[in-house]
Design a protein around this motif. Structure first.
Motif, PDB file in Angstrom:
ATOM      1  N   LEU A   7     -11.530  -0.018  -2.894  1.00 51.68           N
ATOM      2  CA  LEU A   7     -10.200   0.101  -3.490  1.00 51.68           C
ATOM      3  C   LEU A   7      -9.791  -1.156  -4.233  1.00 51.68           C
ATOM      4  CD1 LEU A   7      -8.208   1.946  -0.667  1.00 51.68           C
ATOM      5  CD2 LEU A   7      -8.809   2.858  -2.907  1.00 51.68           C
ATOM      6  N   GLU A   8     -10.317  -2.318  -3.840  1.00 54.82           N
ATOM      7  CA  GLU A   8      -9.980  -3.568  -4.510  1.00 54.82           C
ATOM      8  C   GLU A   8     -10.450  -3.581  -5.963  1.00 54.82           C
ATOM      9  OE1 GLU A   8     -11.537  -6.735  -2.193  1.00 54.82           O
ATOM     10  OE2 GLU A   8      -9.933  -6.669  -0.710  1.00 54.82           O
ATOM     11  N   THR A   9     -11.420  -2.761  -6.309  1.00 52.77           N
ATOM     12  CA  THR A   9     -11.942  -2.726  -7.679  1.00 52.77           C
ATOM     13  C   THR A   9     -11.187  -1.728  -8.543  1.00 52.77           C
ATOM     14  OG1 THR A   9     -13.585  -0.989  -7.202  1.00 52.77           O
ATOM     15  CG2 THR A   9     -14.216  -3.266  -6.743  1.00 52.77           C
ATOM     16  N   VAL A  10     -10.238  -1.008  -7.978  1.00 54.08           N
ATOM     17  CA  VAL A  10      -9.528   0.052  -8.697  1.00 54.08           C
ATOM     18  C   VAL A  10      -8.137  -0.430  -9.096  1.00 54.08           C
ATOM     19  CG1 VAL A  10      -8.703   2.437  -8.557  1.00 54.08           C
ATOM     20  CG2 VAL A  10     -10.787   1.760  -7.369  1.00 54.08           C
ATOM     21  N   PRO A  11      -7.667  -0.135 -10.337  1.00 53.75           N
ATOM     22  CA  PRO A  11      -6.304  -0.520 -10.742  1.00 53.75           C
ATOM     23  C   PRO A  11      -5.253   0.115  -9.845  1.00 53.75           C
ATOM     24  CG  PRO A  11      -7.618   0.151 -12.647  1.00 53.75           C
ATOM     25  CD  PRO A  11      -8.426   0.479 -11.431  1.00 53.75           C
ATOM     26  N   ALA A  12      -4.065  -0.531  -9.762  1.00 51.33           N
ATOM     27  CA  ALA A  12      -3.009  -0.075  -8.859  1.00 51.33           C
ATOM     28  C   ALA A  12      -2.602   1.372  -9.127  1.00 51.33           C
ATOM     29  CB  ALA A  12      -1.794  -0.996  -8.974  1.00 51.33           C
ATOM     30  N   VAL A  13      -2.432   1.729 -10.403  1.00 49.44           N
ATOM     31  CA  VAL A  13      -2.018   3.098 -10.733  1.00 49.44           C
ATOM     32  C   VAL A  13      -3.044   4.106 -10.241  1.00 49.44           C
ATOM     33  CG1 VAL A  13      -1.502   4.689 -12.623  1.00 49.44           C
ATOM     34  CG2 VAL A  13      -0.684   2.330 -12.736  1.00 49.44           C
ATOM     35  N   SER A  14      -4.303   3.764 -10.367  1.00 49.07           N
ATOM     36  CA  SER A  14      -5.362   4.656  -9.900  1.00 49.07           C
ATOM     37  C   SER A  14      -5.341   4.798  -8.381  1.00 49.07           C
ATOM     38  CB  SER A  14      -6.730   4.142 -10.355  1.00 49.07           C
ATOM     39  OG  SER A  14      -6.802   4.074 -11.764  1.00 49.07           O
ATOM     40  N   ILE A  15      -4.973   3.714  -7.694  1.00 51.02           N
ATOM     41  CA  ILE A  15      -4.900   3.773  -6.232  1.00 51.02           C
ATOM     42  C   ILE A  15      -3.794   4.716  -5.799  1.00 51.02           C
ATOM     43  CG2 ILE A  15      -4.305   2.443  -4.157  1.00 51.02           C
ATOM     44  CD1 ILE A  15      -5.824   0.110  -5.350  1.00 51.02           C
ATOM     45  N   TYR A  16      -2.617   4.632  -6.455  1.00 52.63           N
ATOM     46  CA  TYR A  16      -1.522   5.554  -6.142  1.00 52.63           C
ATOM     47  C   TYR A  16      -1.980   7.001  -6.321  1.00 52.63           C
ATOM     48  CZ  TYR A  16       1.323   1.320  -6.857  1.00 52.63           C
ATOM     49  OH  TYR A  16       1.851   0.054  -6.797  1.00 52.63           O
ATOM     50  N   ALA A  17      -2.630   7.258  -7.473  1.00 52.82           N
ATOM     51  CA  ALA A  17      -3.079   8.624  -7.777  1.00 52.82           C
ATOM     52  C   ALA A  17      -4.163   9.077  -6.806  1.00 52.82           C
ATOM     53  CB  ALA A  17      -3.595   8.695  -9.219  1.00 52.82           C
ATOM     54  N   LEU A  18      -5.076   8.167  -6.474  1.00 55.21           N
ATOM     55  CA  LEU A  18      -6.176   8.511  -5.578  1.00 55.21           C
ATOM     56  C   LEU A  18      -5.657   8.870  -4.188  1.00 55.21           C
ATOM     57  CD1 LEU A  18      -9.236   8.611  -4.935  1.00 55.21           C
ATOM     58  CD2 LEU A  18      -9.069   6.194  -4.323  1.00 55.21           C
ATOM     59  N   VAL A  19      -4.741   8.046  -3.670  1.00 56.66           N
ATOM     60  CA  VAL A  19      -4.190   8.305  -2.339  1.00 56.66           C
ATOM     61  C   VAL A  19      -3.466   9.642  -2.318  1.00 56.66           C
ATOM     62  CG1 VAL A  19      -2.461   7.542  -0.667  1.00 56.66           C
ATOM     63  CG2 VAL A  19      -4.020   5.882  -1.684  1.00 56.66           C
ATOM     64  N   GLY A  20      -2.617   9.888  -3.342  1.00 57.11           N
ATOM     65  CA  GLY A  20      -1.901  11.159  -3.404  1.00 57.11           C
ATOM     66  C   GLY A  20      -2.833  12.351  -3.512  1.00 57.11           C
ATOM     67  N   LEU A  21      -3.909  12.203  -4.306  1.00 57.47           N
ATOM     68  CA  LEU A  21      -4.851  13.301  -4.513  1.00 57.47           C
ATOM     69  C   LEU A  21      -5.639  13.607  -3.251  1.00 57.47           C
ATOM     70  CD1 LEU A  21      -6.254  15.300  -6.433  1.00 57.47           C
ATOM     71  CD2 LEU A  21      -7.851  13.474  -7.036  1.00 57.47           C
ATOM     72  N   VAL A  22      -6.193  12.567  -2.615  1.00 58.11           N
ATOM     73  CA  VAL A  22      -7.005  12.784  -1.413  1.00 58.11           C
ATOM     74  C   VAL A  22      -6.163  13.396  -0.293  1.00 58.11           C
ATOM     75  CG1 VAL A  22      -8.321  11.645   0.418  1.00 58.11           C
ATOM     76  CG2 VAL A  22      -8.667  10.983  -1.965  1.00 58.11           C
ATOM     77  N   ILE A  23      -4.959  12.866  -0.083  1.00 59.37           N
ATOM     78  CA  ILE A  23      -4.092  13.408   0.962  1.00 59.37           C
ATOM     79  C   ILE A  23      -3.665  14.827   0.616  1.00 59.37           C
ATOM     80  CG2 ILE A  23      -1.803  13.186   2.033  1.00 59.37           C
ATOM     81  CD1 ILE A  23      -2.185  10.172   1.942  1.00 59.37           C
ATOM     82  N   GLY A  24      -3.406  15.083  -0.679  1.00 61.56           N
ATOM     83  CA  GLY A  24      -3.035  16.434  -1.091  1.00 61.56           C
ATOM     84  C   GLY A  24      -4.143  17.437  -0.839  1.00 61.56           C
ATOM     85  N   LEU A  25      -5.376  17.063  -1.169  1.00 64.67           N
ATOM     86  CA  LEU A  25      -6.508  17.965  -0.958  1.00 64.67           C
ATOM     87  C   LEU A  25      -6.772  18.181   0.527  1.00 64.67           C
ATOM     88  CD1 LEU A  25      -8.972  16.712  -3.729  1.00 64.67           C
ATOM     89  CD2 LEU A  25      -7.635  18.825  -3.723  1.00 64.67           C
ATOM     90  N   VAL A  39      -4.557   4.336   5.110  1.00 62.03           N
ATOM     91  CA  VAL A  39      -4.518   3.091   5.886  1.00 62.03           C
ATOM     92  C   VAL A  39      -5.165   1.948   5.107  1.00 62.03           C
ATOM     93  CG1 VAL A  39      -5.453   1.944   7.937  1.00 62.03           C
ATOM     94  CG2 VAL A  39      -4.411   4.207   8.138  1.00 62.03           C
ATOM     95  N   SER A  40      -6.292   2.216   4.465  1.00 61.89           N
ATOM     96  CA  SER A  40      -6.976   1.182   3.699  1.00 61.89           C
ATOM     97  C   SER A  40      -6.131   0.719   2.518  1.00 61.89           C
ATOM     98  CB  SER A  40      -8.331   1.694   3.205  1.00 61.89           C
ATOM     99  OG  SER A  40      -9.179   2.028   4.285  1.00 61.89           O
ATOM    100  N   ALA A  41      -5.499   1.675   1.824  1.00 65.11           N
ATOM    101  CA  ALA A  41      -4.660   1.320   0.683  1.00 65.11           C
ATOM    102  C   ALA A  41      -3.418   0.555   1.127  1.00 65.11           C
ATOM    103  CB  ALA A  41      -4.246   2.582  -0.070  1.00 65.11           C
ATOM    104  N   ALA A  42      -2.818   0.940   2.254  1.00 59.01           N
ATOM    105  CA  ALA A  42      -1.637   0.240   2.764  1.00 59.01           C
ATOM    106  C   ALA A  42      -1.990  -1.189   3.171  1.00 59.01           C
ATOM    107  CB  ALA A  42      -1.043   0.996   3.954  1.00 59.01           C
ATOM    108  N   LEU A  43      -3.135  -1.375   3.809  1.00 63.04           N
ATOM    109  CA  LEU A  43      -3.581  -2.713   4.182  1.00 63.04           C
ATOM    110  C   LEU A  43      -3.858  -3.550   2.936  1.00 63.04           C
ATOM    111  CD1 LEU A  43      -4.279  -4.593   6.520  1.00 63.04           C
ATOM    112  CD2 LEU A  43      -6.611  -3.693   6.463  1.00 63.04           C
ATOM    113  N   LEU A  44      -4.419  -2.900   1.926  1.00 61.26           N
ATOM    114  CA  LEU A  44      -4.692  -3.593   0.666  1.00 61.26           C
ATOM    115  C   LEU A  44      -3.391  -4.030  -0.001  1.00 61.26           C
ATOM    116  CD1 LEU A  44      -7.022  -4.396  -1.254  1.00 61.26           C
ATOM    117  CD2 LEU A  44      -6.668  -2.217  -2.424  1.00 61.26           C
ATOM    118  N   SER A  45      -2.349  -3.200   0.087  1.00 63.08           N
ATOM    119  CA  SER A  45      -1.067  -3.543  -0.533  1.00 63.08           C
ATOM    120  C   SER A  45      -0.418  -4.748   0.134  1.00 63.08           C
ATOM    121  CB  SER A  45      -0.117  -2.339  -0.472  1.00 63.08           C
ATOM    122  OG  SER A  45       0.332  -2.099   0.852  1.00 63.08           O
TER     123      SER A  45
END
Length: 216
Positions: A7-25, A39-45
């Protein structure tokens, strides 16, 4: 590669979209590691100012609510044949024992199963589709879905974020302890779910009537 490292290699906007997409699916009924990604994205934030935890929690909540709603619509339309099809495609997650365990939870707790199902890996995947299959009134489902999604996604983001801020140095030095704890908790959860699923499958088989021999 660890999820957080990736996740550290991904832009912030992509992280928001990725988290929403994975949780949605995942909420829709597809077995994906939504909680691990959140959890990983929240820790990264907590370690990078470019990732806003409020936006992250909002995206996770929206993904959870929308995904569950779509799962409800699919379950209501597909009915029990849908569960049979999912069981054939994903036998580890949608086995008869798992379905029976989730269905018993719905019959016992009703809309609360949708709310608290957010915090349980098995029910988080089942909640939307199974509520539709069982034809739970949509207004009840919607209330539990919205509040459950916000409390789970927003609460998880907030807790992990503040833990990361307060204990960042500790986590770096003793991250292996967290890994061991996570593995042990995961194994314990898996064993409990498997035992309950096996028990439910046994009870389901015992409840089925014995075949009547054909008359000669």
């Amino acid at each position: 590669m660890h999820v957080q490292d990736w996740l550290e290699t991904v832009p912030a906007v992509s992280i928001y979209a990725l988290v929403g997409l994975v949780i949605g699916l995942e909420s829709l009924g597809i077995p994906l590691p939504g909680e691990i990604v959140l959890v990983s994205a929240a820790l990264l934030s907590s370690q990078h100012e470019g990732i806003n935890p409020v936006i992250l929690g909002a995206c996770a909540s929206v993904g959870a609510i929308v995904g569950d709603s779509i799962g409800y619509a699919i379950g209501r339309k597909g009915g029990r044949p849908l569960l049979a099809w999912l069981g054939a495609k994903f036998p580890r997650h949608f086995s008869e024992g798992h379905v029976a365990t989730a269905e018993r939870s719905f019959q016992k707790w009703g809309m609360w199963a949708v709310f608290f199902g957010r915090f349980i890996a098995l029910l988080r995947i089942f909640a939307g589709p199974l509520a539709g299959v069982l034809r739970m009134p949509y207004w009840k489902f919607l209330i539990a879905n919205v509040f459950g999604g916000i409390v789970w996604a927003g609460g998880t983001t907030a807790v992990i974020y503040y833990v990361g801020v307060v204990a960042e140095s500790w986590l770096k030095r003793f991250s292996w302890l967290g890994l061991v704890a996570a593995v042990l908790i995961g194994l314990a959860s898996m064993l409990i779910v498997r035992r309950k699923a096996k028990k439910a499958a046994t009870e389901h088989a015992a409840a089925e009537p014995e075949p009547v021999p054909a008359a000669e």
